[in-house]
Write an enzyme that holds these catalytic residues in place. Structure first.
Site, mmCIF file in Angstrom:
data_model
loop_
_atom_site.group_PDB
_atom_site.id
_atom_site.type_symbol
_atom_site.label_atom_id
_atom_site.label_comp_id
_atom_site.label_asym_id
_atom_site.label_seq_id
_atom_site.Cartn_x
_atom_site.Cartn_y
_atom_site.Cartn_z
ATOM 1 N N CYS A 83 51.102 66.447 67.997
ATOM 2 C CA CYS A 83 51.357 66.328 66.562
ATOM 3 C C CYS A 83 52.812 65.929 66.310
ATOM 4 C CB CYS A 83 50.977 67.636 65.860
ATOM 5 S SG CYS A 83 50.574 67.370 64.144
ATOM 6 N N HIS A 108 45.570 68.438 67.501
ATOM 7 C CA HIS A 108 45.971 69.562 68.354
ATOM 8 C C HIS A 108 44.869 69.858 69.365
ATOM 9 C CE1 HIS A 108 49.499 71.078 66.062
ATOM 10 N NE2 HIS A 108 48.930 70.379 65.097
ATOM 11 N N GLU A 140 44.878 71.711 71.871
ATOM 12 C CA GLU A 140 44.890 73.080 72.413
ATOM 13 C C GLU A 140 43.806 73.978 71.818
ATOM 14 O OE1 GLU A 140 47.229 71.687 70.562
ATOM 15 O OE2 GLU A 140 48.281 73.080 69.238
HETATM 16 N N1 GLN Z 1 55.316 68.170 60.483
HETATM 17 C C1 GLN Z 1 54.436 67.181 60.989
HETATM 18 C C2 GLN Z 1 53.378 66.778 59.979
HETATM 19 O O1 GLN Z 1 53.158 67.466 59.012
HETATM 20 C C3 GLN Z 1 53.753 67.662 62.250
HETATM 21 C C4 GLN Z 1 52.790 68.763 62.019
HETATM 22 C C5 GLN Z 1 52.381 69.460 63.267
HETATM 23 O O2 GLN Z 1 53.007 69.285 64.294
HETATM 24 N N2 GLN Z 1 51.349 70.276 63.187
HETATM 25 O O3 GLN Z 1 52.753 65.764 60.148
#
Ligand code: GLN
Length: 575
Positions: free
Chosen positions: A406, A543, A545
């Site tokens: 992300c 994500h 994970e």
């Molecule tokens: N802050 C970034 C976004 O909102 C990444 C978010 C995250 O890593 N979950 O896109």
């Protein structure tokens, strides 16, 4: 439906969630279908707006629910898919009752904690317990309800009262209670003290709940006389006092409970043998215990290790990155490598920090350069982002395996834009709203005024590009692990973000060798990034994970750990 309530006393954070999910594993070994509900007595509607420092990571579900990390334990241990409704909070219950009141549904009555809040809690539990959590579509046989916090807290009082009523609502034969307590060891001879347990059980009873099982957390096994004393003073049989000592890994806990007859205790207490189990279910269950035993043995036998450096923001709190650590652990097991996890506080890698504390700056870089693999996890806000960009640069240039999740993908793209594409002020709109080259931008559909539940959340598809079949390592990993079905070209993963890679820069980035091999259905949203001439340099906007399982590690994590350990796909999938 059978219900097992798991409550806790003395202090929180002693492993109630692990106890509850381990109990679930045991029930699954006899073919039962198990679901879980976590009660969090805080006022927040969900965990989405809570700081990972205070409360550990926010776990994301298929339906986009942002929930307590214990739901992650349940999904991993029980191999189930839960919904946002499996996490009850005071906020959710009050919101529901207040909405009903506004609609006039209480017909002029005074709306009160008892019975209206307590009824709402019980109805919620009964409704959610029936929801299927696996592919069978059938309703579960047993629902484990974990009550967060400790019994006696002001905020959990309505839930304790609801549970007191619930035992009569569903009947004694369908409701059992396990209370997890702490047995501290004090003094030069290491005496195990029972008084805190006596006190918490007295409190529990005063509130109208009687424990069927007292699970005592202690770093070592309970002495027989300590067990006898707890049995005597807490008014339960000796077989109802069990000892949950510290073990090498959480995978041992189901076996530890089984050894002490916990499964047979609940079988008898709740008449579980009378539940009909389909032949199919029985076959599936037979291997569970075997697999679990093998998992613990494999885990204990690991000798060679792999060093992964996590560059993050909340690095003093393991719980903030719990699912990431678990996914690394799962992959480590598959690669037969013990995970050596090192932490680097991202801001300590920044030039600015060198001026403030040169020694710490050097130390942070020493740790980073010792890594077999570098992982930049998800995150929000400006602090430490330049340090993460620096870590991505190091990994790219020094050919150290890199996994960016992300925000970790976003910083890798920013770094590449700056240092390979020559866009020196490339940045994310999140950190620098006025930068000339906004490589990462706000997604049009998300709210700018509300923070709770307004991101791009939950399960979404990623389609691999047509030309990636021959060379994309991520695609290959999804195929060999079975995460992507044979003949398919798309995968499903969970998201939680507000920003995305700016589509107008894609051709420029790809020209220079950064490939976006997976995109959303429309092909506009970048989901997976890969560098070709690198041992492993992968970023995912989602994500991965959250879907990793002990016996089926998440593909990007597996590829990352594999590359970090210097292994190839063939050596791991030789069978
Ligand atoms: N802050 C970034 C976004 O909102 C990444 C978010 C995250 O890593 N979950 O896109």
């Amino acid at each position: 439906m059978k219900y097992i309530l798991v409550s806790g006393g003395v202090i929180s954070g002693i492993g109630k969630g692990i106890f509850a999910s381990s109990l679930g594993v045991l029930l699954k070994t006899i073919g039962l279908k198990v679901t879980a509900i976590k009660i969090d007595p805080y006022m927040n509607i969900d965990a989405g707006t809570m700081s990972p420092i205070e409360h550990g990571e926010v776990f994301v579900l298929n339906d986009g629910g942002e929930v307590d990390l214990d739901l992650g334990n349940y999904e991993r241990f029980l191999d189930v898919t839960l919904t946002r409704d499996n996490n009850i909070t005071t906020g959710k219950i009050y919101q529901q009752v207040i909405q009903k009141e506004r609609k006039g549904e209480y017909l002029g009555k005074t709306v009160q904690v008892v019975p209206h809040i307590t009824d709402a809690i019980q109805e919620w539990i009964e409704r959610v317990a029936m929801v299927s959590v696996d592919h069978s579509g059938e309703k579960p046989d047993v629902c484990i309800i974990e009550l967060g916090g400790t019994v006696g807290d002001i905020e959990s009082a309505p839930f304790v009262e609801a549970m007191r009523q619930f035992q009569f609502r569903v009947g004694h034969a369908n409701f059992a209670l396990a209370h997890v307590s702490l047995v501290p060891v004090i003094g030069p001879v290491g005496e195990q003290k029972t008084k805190p347990t006596q006190t918490t059980i007295r409190e529990l009873r005063a509130l109208g709940l009687s424990p069927d099982l007292i699970a005592c957390r202690c770093y070592k096994a309970l002495e027989p006389e300590v067990r006898a004393k707890i049995s005597m003073f807490c008014h339960v049989g000796k077989e109802q006092v069990i000892s949950v000592r510290d073990v090498l890994s959480t995978y041992h806990v189901p076996l530890l409970l089984k050894e002490q007859g916990v499964l047979s205790f609940f079988q008898k207490r709740l008449g579980l043998d009378t539940i009909h189990i389909s032949a199919d279910q029985l076959i599936k269950s037979e291997s569970i215990l075997k697999k679990w035993t093998k998992l613990t043995e494999d885990h204990d036998r690991l000798k060679k290790s792999v060093t992964i450096v996590l560059v993050g923001k909340y690095t003093n709190l393991q719980d903030s990155y719990l699912s990431v650590i678990k996914a690394l652990e799962h992959s480590g097991l598959k690669c037969e490598r013990k995970l050596t996890l090192m932490w680097v506080e991202a801001s300590e890698l920044e030039h600015e920090f060198e001026k403030v504390n040169p020694d710490k700056y050097r130390e942070a870089w020493n740790v980073l350069s010792s890594a077999n693999g570098i992982l930049v996890p998800g995150g929000f806000g400006n602090r430490g982002t330049e340090g993460k960009v620096a870590a991505a640069k190091w990994a790219r240039e020094k050919k150290v395996p890199y996994l960016g999740i992300c925000l970790g993908l976003q910083v890798a793209v920013i770094e590449f834009a700056r240092n390979v594409c020559g866009l020196s002020d490339a940045n994310s709109e999140e950190f620098e709203p006025h930068s000339k080259h906004k490589i990462v931008i706000n997604m049009p559909e998300v709210s700018l005024t509300h923070l709770g539940g307004t991101m791009r959340l939950g399960m979404r598809s990623t389609i691999f590009k047509d030309d990636t079949e021959k060379w994309s390592i991520t695609r290959k990993l999804y195929e060999v692990t079975g995460f992507m079905a044979v003949g398919k070209q798309s995968i499903e993963e969970r998201h939680r973000h507000r920003y995305e890679v700016n589509p107008t820069y894609i051709s420029k980035l790809e020209e220079k060798g950064m490939h976006f091999v997976g995109r959303d259905e429309k092909g506009e949203r970048m989901e997976i990034m890969e560098l070709k001439d690198h041992p492993f340099f992968v970023g995912t906007q989602y994500h991965p994970e959250y879907l990793s399982r002990p016996l089926n590690p998440s593909p990007p994590f597996l590829g990352f750990v594999m590359a970090s350990a210097g292994l190839s796909l063939d050596t791991i999938f030789h069978e």
